[in-house]
Design an enzyme around this catalytic site. Sequence first.
Site, PDB file in Angstrom:
ATOM      1  N   ARG A 114      -0.270   9.623   4.836  1.00  0.00           N
ATOM      2  CA  ARG A 114      -0.539   9.157   6.658  1.00  0.00           C
ATOM      3  C   ARG A 114       0.118   9.593   7.126  1.00  0.00           C
ATOM      4  O   ARG A 114       1.384   9.570   6.867  1.00  0.00           O
ATOM      5  CB  ARG A 114       0.093   7.299   7.117  1.00  0.00           C
TER       6      ARG A 114
ATOM      7  N   GLN B 261     -13.347 -15.257   2.305  1.00  0.00           N
ATOM      8  CA  GLN B 261     -14.043 -16.919   2.232  1.00  0.00           C
ATOM      9  C   GLN B 261     -13.574 -17.317   3.043  1.00  0.00           C
ATOM     10  O   GLN B 261     -12.854 -18.192   3.797  1.00  0.00           O
ATOM     11  CB  GLN B 261     -13.309 -17.408   0.857  1.00  0.00           C
TER      12      GLN B 261
ATOM     13  N   SER C 179       0.868  -1.239  -0.520  1.00  0.00           N
ATOM     14  CA  SER C 179       0.281   0.314  -0.044  1.00  0.00           C
ATOM     15  C   SER C 179       1.061   1.200   0.349  1.00  0.00           C
ATOM     16  O   SER C 179       0.519   2.639  -0.073  1.00  0.00           O
ATOM     17  CB  SER C 179      -1.296  -0.268   1.178  1.00  0.00           C
TER      18      SER C 179
ATOM     19  N   THR D 174      -5.488 -18.217   4.519  1.00  0.00           N
ATOM     20  CA  THR D 174      -4.684 -17.391   3.606  1.00  0.00           C
ATOM     21  C   THR D 174      -4.571 -17.797   2.398  1.00  0.00           C
ATOM     22  O   THR D 174      -4.563 -17.461   1.317  1.00  0.00           O
ATOM     23  CB  THR D 174      -4.394 -16.099   4.758  1.00  0.00           C
TER      24      THR D 174
ATOM     25  N   TYR E 171     -10.649   2.287   5.907  1.00  0.00           N
ATOM     26  CA  TYR E 171      -9.489   2.034   4.811  1.00  0.00           C
ATOM     27  C   TYR E 171     -10.267   1.101   3.595  1.00  0.00           C
ATOM     28  O   TYR E 171     -10.279   0.425   3.523  1.00  0.00           O
ATOM     29  CB  TYR E 171      -8.488   1.585   5.688  1.00  0.00           C
ATOM     30  N   SER E 172      -9.963   1.906   2.629  1.00  0.00           N
ATOM     31  CA  SER E 172     -10.143   0.263   0.982  1.00  0.00           C
ATOM     32  C   SER E 172      -8.967   0.604  -0.217  1.00  0.00           C
ATOM     33  O   SER E 172      -9.317   1.557  -0.660  1.00  0.00           O
ATOM     34  CB  SER E 172     -12.117   1.442   1.124  1.00  0.00           C
TER      35      SER E 172
END
Length: 417
Positions: free
Chosen positions: A318, A146, A84, A151, A188-189
């Site tokens: 950030r 899911q 990110s 993971t 957060y997306s």
Amino acid sequence: MAAAGVVVVATGATGAVAAPAAAAVPDTAGVRAALQSAMNAGAPGAFAVIRDHGGAETKLSLAVGKADLDGTPMNSDWRFRVGSNSKMFAAVLVMQLVEQGRIDLDKPLRDYLPAGTLPEGWTMTGRQVMEHRAGVYDHTNDLLEQAGEETTSAFEARIRHNVYDPAKLVSMSVAHGVQYTPGSRYSYSNTDFVLMGLAVEHLTGRPYADVLRDAVIEPLGLDRTSFDVPQEGIEGRHVTGYLTNDDRAKPLLDSTLQTGSWVWSAGAVVSSARDMDRFLTALVAGSAGGLVSDDSLQQMTSVLPTPTAKISYGLGLRQIALSCGNVYGHGGIVQGYQTQSFTTRDGSRSVVVFANASNNGSVTQGLMNALEPAFCGKAPAKPAAPRTMTAPGADGGQQGGPAASRDLVPVVEDTRI
């Protein structure tokens, strides 16, 4: 454990913005202890690179552990997936378009996207999207969470080799509807920055990778930085990344090979500690750095609070409140890799900390714990508390003794991936 290239020279803050963090000599023992804790928690290795900019350019590099499970020592000069941290690169491209008058961040973002990308009634602005305050569902939830699958299974089934069209990622998000009134809160997306990447492509008429190369990578000479989606491998010397299994009794999974398309402009950049320093230093220099104007930088660093203590968020940047001042940058976690890249507001010191294991919050906390000693130096000893007539041990054994501890920087929300 190996340490290499250790140079510690304090430099004074420069520019109009005070940056007390850069005046402190880094606490190398504290940084090394934080890196060691990340490794003890399950990462094969970790490193920190601290660079001071001013009258004399100085570099401190500390590395522990291994770059791969074959026993290669960790190397802080090698390339890795920055996760990110990619959002900072996307934000710069958007702000350049703002400066050119090609996008207004305070108008609905859907006006700057291909027709049909967002539904007619979705009025969230580009600014709200970049601040993670738009109510856009994170599509990565559908790919990772899911029921009944570990993971590592999700990674192999839907992420490692899959190639997703960015518009498809957005459609996955849109199917969940708007999550809250845009601007009303922070959430957060990753989809937010997929949307911004699509806006960059739509407004320029060029592939995102080409725009990033021409606007950022080549002007700054970032020859260890690339955006190669959907190429699975990492060219050149690089650190091997390992995905931690949900069942900690199972071995780490080599996750180096992956397309990166599931996060695209939100998380698929490959870089190095040296290049992240160059990028951050140029960014916070504003107009003088050649990436964004002073006004754009002011907007990017105009942060709003998040639910996490000490953490605020601006436009793709950030802010972390350390004991000696605020630092700006981003964190990044993508399968196998964790990075925290931050700089003082005046660019006088940058810090990049890294570990080659993900899906492990304790590793993340170790990296976060390296920021305080790297920027602020040794914590001052607390004065002895006055003795009182309490029962022995009533104070937990701390009564009357100095303490060098300080509040930790908390793990933040993008660590889930």
